[in-house]
Design a protein around this motif. Structure first.
Motif, mmCIF file in Angstrom:
data_model
loop_
_atom_site.group_PDB
_atom_site.id
_atom_site.type_symbol
_atom_site.label_atom_id
_atom_site.label_comp_id
_atom_site.label_asym_id
_atom_site.label_seq_id
_atom_site.Cartn_x
_atom_site.Cartn_y
_atom_site.Cartn_z
ATOM 1 N N ASN A 18 36.582 72.081 42.882
ATOM 2 C CA ASN A 18 36.835 70.926 43.760
ATOM 3 C C ASN A 18 35.520 70.436 44.361
ATOM 4 O OD1 ASN A 18 36.465 73.086 45.468
ATOM 5 N ND2 ASN A 18 38.087 72.520 46.876
ATOM 6 N N ARG A 19 35.625 69.366 45.149
ATOM 7 C CA ARG A 19 34.428 68.694 45.637
ATOM 8 C C ARG A 19 33.567 69.553 46.553
ATOM 9 N NH1 ARG A 19 34.697 63.519 48.777
ATOM 10 N NH2 ARG A 19 36.733 64.270 49.433
ATOM 11 N N PHE A 20 32.266 69.319 46.511
ATOM 12 C CA PHE A 20 31.383 69.993 47.466
ATOM 13 C C PHE A 20 31.184 69.071 48.670
ATOM 14 C CE2 PHE A 20 28.896 68.200 43.924
ATOM 15 C CZ PHE A 20 28.089 67.290 44.578
ATOM 16 N N PRO A 21 30.720 69.613 49.822
ATOM 17 C CA PRO A 21 30.607 68.794 51.031
ATOM 18 C C PRO A 21 29.600 67.653 50.880
ATOM 19 C CG PRO A 21 30.427 71.139 51.551
ATOM 20 C CD PRO A 21 30.373 71.026 50.062
ATOM 21 N N GLY A 62 32.122 62.697 63.724
ATOM 22 C CA GLY A 62 33.459 63.303 63.712
ATOM 23 C C GLY A 62 33.390 64.817 63.654
ATOM 24 N N ARG A 63 32.482 65.342 62.876
ATOM 25 C CA ARG A 63 32.358 66.796 62.771
ATOM 26 C C ARG A 63 31.939 67.409 64.103
ATOM 27 N NH1 ARG A 63 28.976 71.306 62.197
ATOM 28 N NH2 ARG A 63 29.661 72.764 60.605
ATOM 29 N N ALA A 64 30.993 66.778 64.770
ATOM 30 C CA ALA A 64 30.533 67.317 66.060
ATOM 31 C C ALA A 64 31.703 67.351 67.049
ATOM 32 C CB ALA A 64 29.388 66.473 66.600
ATOM 33 N N GLN A 66 35.665 66.554 53.651
ATOM 34 C CA GLN A 66 35.510 67.876 53.025
ATOM 35 C C GLN A 66 34.218 68.545 53.493
ATOM 36 O OE1 GLN A 66 37.321 69.130 50.040
ATOM 37 N NE2 GLN A 66 35.943 70.856 49.742
ATOM 38 N N GLY A 67 34.335 69.746 53.991
ATOM 39 C CA GLY A 67 33.144 70.490 54.419
ATOM 40 C C GLY A 67 32.900 70.448 55.912
ATOM 41 N N ASP A 68 33.615 69.562 56.622
ATOM 42 C CA ASP A 68 33.341 69.395 58.053
ATOM 43 C C ASP A 68 33.606 70.643 58.893
ATOM 44 O OD1 ASP A 68 32.218 66.928 58.175
ATOM 45 O OD2 ASP A 68 34.021 65.857 58.812
ATOM 46 N N SER A 69 34.498 71.527 58.433
ATOM 47 C CA SER A 69 34.767 72.710 59.261
ATOM 48 C C SER A 69 33.998 73.947 58.781
ATOM 49 C CB SER A 69 36.272 73.000 59.292
ATOM 50 O OG SER A 69 36.730 73.239 57.983
ATOM 51 N N GLU A 70 33.147 73.778 57.763
ATOM 52 C CA GLU A 70 32.342 74.918 57.283
ATOM 53 C C GLU A 70 31.456 75.420 58.416
ATOM 54 O OE1 GLU A 70 32.880 76.343 54.260
ATOM 55 O OE2 GLU A 70 34.351 74.737 54.139
ATOM 56 N N GLY A 71 31.412 76.705 58.577
ATOM 57 C CA GLY A 71 30.522 77.285 59.592
ATOM 58 C C GLY A 71 31.172 77.487 60.952
#
Ligand code: 5GP
Ligand code: MN
Length: 341
Positions: free
Chosen positions: A57-60, A217-219, A255-260
């Motif tokens: 699937n897609r990467f961030p 949005g991620r912040a 996609q990837g916004d919640s990584e970490g």
């Protein structure tokens, strides 16, 4: 890293006999999955092979700057069926940064259909499965990128590592070590990094590209999750957080916004273990992190049909969010009663 001569010779022979090589890596590809796959692809292309990289699937979005990442085939978005075609045609399939074909979801089934391609594993997870002709499995390596670096140097010499390859490898090492903060930071790893830096790669720029390139949005989502969703158990030593699809939409989730996020509770001094539950369309993704001897690989295997490393692991839940959290709480209590957390 001790690379057995006989295995290197076998790998050399497999590559020599393989014109068409496919490199695959795990679902929710991270910096190490991408960096190790792309670097190996680049070097094998230099050697005259036809190489394709595929991920399930897609990467961030903040990994899009990685050199040649635009050439990665994303299996679940591949309307033309290119991934299936190149897998069917492959003489050799390399699995990078994963220990079992089950980490590939449907892509794993496509690979199993090809019975002529030789299967190579290059990885640093615990307990690799027995599905490979040759395995380079180094659970004591900080990253798969470091294993790929060592293999490239051994097989093709340091000259094979140009700035593109060095950037790709550095991304893998940097992300999987949490920018040189996690386990397995050996002198040998730093010597490898020194060699990568000799090529003239821009290390602060690479850091900025990955860690200072998020959306607003991620912040805001991060603030929301820590403030509103972080809960603790066992006298504040075990944390968990959850994120539903509705909450993700509220913060324009990409996609990837919640990584970490899962790492953050471990910035609290007495915290030993942290979990993050993220709702996906058909299951809940479970991410686990721990400190010291707390073994989340064992926890993931026992309670969430997953695995990973001692201090970073993951799995899945097919229950509702509420049920998943209940299951987690009772699992933590059991683990605690056994003195494991
Ligand atoms: P993350 O929390 O970043 O998704 O994953 C952390 C670690 O756990 C990674 O090394 C990853 O490969 C492993 N992992 C994550 N999800 C799964 C899973 O469903 N099954 C297994 N076996 N490992 C997983
Ligand atoms: Mn990795």
């Amino acid at each position: 890293m001790i690379l057995e001569k006989a295995k290197i010779e076998l790998l050399r022979q497999i590559f020599e006999e393989s014109q068409r090589i496919v490199i695959v890596s795990h679902t929710n590809p991270d910096g190490d999955a991408m960096g190790s796959s792309l670097a190996l692809a680049e070097v094998l292309q230099q050697q005259g092979h036809t190489v394709h990289c595929i991920v399930p699937n897609r990467f961030p979005y903040y990994m899009k700057w990685v050199p040649k990442s635009n050439e990665i085939i994303v299996h679940n978005a591949d309307k033309l069926g290119i991934a299936e075609a190149v897998i069917a045609d492959a003489d050799c399939i390399v699995c990078a940064d994963m220990s079992s074909l089950s980490r590939l979801e449907q892509l794993g089934d496509s690979i199993k259909k090809n019975t002529k391609a030789r299967r190579v594993l290059i990885d640093h997870h615990l307990s690799p499965s027995e599905e490979f002709d040759v395995m380079f499995s180094f659970p004591e390596s900080s990253s798969t990128a470091f294993v790929v670096y060592s293999l490239i140097v051994e097989m093709f010499g340091i000259e094979a590592i140009d700035q593109t390859v060095a950037t790709q490898l550095y991304v893998g090492i940097m992300t999987d070590t949490g920018n040189f903060a996690f386990s397995y930071l050996t002198p040998e790893l730093f010597r490898a990094v020194a060699a990568l830096s000799e090529t003239g790669i821009d290390i602060p720029q690479i850091y900025n590209n990955v860690y200072n390139s998020f959306t607003e949005g991620r912040a805001k989502l991060f603030g929301f999750v820590i403030n509103r969703k972080m809960k603790s158990l066992i006298k504040g030593t075990v944390a968990y957080m959850s994120l539903t699809e509705e909450e993700m939409r509220r913060f324009w989730f990409q996609q990837g916004d919640s990584e970490g996020f899962v790492n953050y509770p471990l910035t609290i001094k007495k915290m030993r273990m942290s979990a993050m539950f993220t709702e996906q369309s058909d299951f809940i993704r479970v991410s686990l992190r721990s400190r010291g001897n707390v073994d989340v690989n064992e926890f993931a295997r026992r309670y969430f049909d997953g695995g990973g490393h001692r201090n970073a692991a993951g799995g899945k839940s097919f229950k509702s969010m509420e049920e998943t959290i209940k299951h987690y709480i009772s699992a933590v209590e059991e683990f605690h009663a056994e003195g494991k957390v």
